[in-house]
Design an enzyme around this catalytic site. Structure first.
Site, short mmCIF file in Angstrom:
data_model
loop_
_atom_site.label_atom_id
_atom_site.label_comp_id
_atom_site.label_asym_id
_atom_site.label_seq_id
_atom_site.Cartn_x
_atom_site.Cartn_y
_atom_site.Cartn_z
CB THR A 1 2.50 -5.31 -12.01
OG1 THR A 1 1.03 -4.34 -11.85
CG2 THR A 1 2.38 -6.65 -11.01
CE LYS B 1 -1.56 -4.99 -9.32
NZ LYS B 1 -1.39 -4.57 -10.51
CE LYS C 1 3.26 -8.94 -14.96
NZ LYS C 1 3.26 -7.41 -15.11
#
Length: 296
Positions: free
Chosen positions: A106, A181, A249
């Site tokens: 990611t 995502k 994150k």
């Protein structure tokens, strides 16, 4: 859970990054009949993986990628990704023309587009392919994979990636997988905060919240998070995979992208700060359902 693999032509593949996601994903590729070479920054992990699963390990990404038709990766962030892809020891340096790099990290949409362009200059292909489903999804081989990149290489990698997935879908051009995502993480952030408030409210009100969740879980409030995390939140248990540190994150990527594209994400920004509070309570490695800890 035992995974049944669809018949597919065996491929020579590499897997870079053997963390809580990468190690089981690579294991599924090996069990599905592919020839797997692995690389991990900590060499002992790569050696242990090869000893357990078969396959081979390599001391650099370049050597792992040598001869591979497809190179998969799952590392930490943009800089980690560049470090295993670029440079004299990077995977691109070992890949033959026509080979495909599939990135399950990611990361930002920007780094995906950057590496897609760098791959094109070398007659390689790059697919950004972040996953959803967490550690359990990786172990059980039922991840959801969101892909960005060119259609032809995507069609080549899809049946191979199904070894560790239940769905592998191209959602657009380079970077689109990472953007999808981000959409996924926005949905989860708001939902977990709502679930946290609901459970904390019900407990303050003296309700049997496990019973209440059973009841409302059959109606419009039902969600994956409620089904899989509701009762463990009631029990104050937060050791179920995707960690707060990782979510922060990811939400940082969302907020950076929102600043670029002008999207308004006020709830996401607020929940990001709530997760910062959880980190401040020492909960960086608790799973994301630990948001409720702020309310107790």
């Amino acid at each position: 859970m035992s995974k049944t693999y669809d018949p597919v032509t065996p491929h020579t593949v590499a897997f870079i990054g053997l963390g809580v996601m990468g190690a089981p994903m690579a294991g599924h590729l090996q069990r599905a009949g592919h020839r797997v070479s692995v690389y991990n920054r900590t060499t002992a992990k790569a050696q242990a993986w090869a000893a357990e699963h078969g396959g081979t390990w390599a001391p650099t990404p370049r050597e792992a990628a040598k001869g591979a038709q497809i190179v998969f990766a799952c590392v930490g962030n943009d800089d980690d990704l560049r470090s295993v892809v670029l440079g004299s020891d990077g995977a691109f340096a070992g890949m033959a023309p026509g080979a495909i790099f599939v990135d399950h990290t990611t990361a930002s949409a920007e780094v995906a587009r950057e590496l897609h362009a760098a791959a094109q200059k070398r007659d390689l292909h790059f697919i950004d392919a972040p996953v959803s489903g967490g550690q359990a999804g990786a172990v059980n081989g039922v991840l959801t994979v969101m892909c960005g990149g060119d259609a032809a290489p995507f069609e080549q990698i899809r049946p191979v990636a199904m070894a560790f997935a239940k769905a592998v879908t191209r959602v657009g051009e380079s970077g689109a997988g990472q953007l999808a995502k981000m959409v996924n993480q926005i949905c989860i952030a708001g939902l977990v905060q709502g679930l946290s408030e609901a459970i904390a409210f019900g407990q303050k009100a003296g309700l049997d919240m496990k019973q209440v969740l059973e009841v409302i879980g059959k109606g419009a409030a039902q969600s994956w998070q409620m089904d899989n995390r509701g009762k463990t939140m009631v029990d104050d248990q937060f050791n179920f995979g995707f960690a707060v540190d990782w979510m922060r994150k990811d939400l940082g990527l969302v907020l950076d992208e929102a600043r670029r594209n002008g999207a308004r994400v006020p709830v996401t920004a607020l929940v990001d700060q709530f997760y910062a509070d959880v980190q401040g309570q020492g909960g960086g490695r608790w799973d994301t359902s630990s948001l409720i800890r702020r309310l107790r």
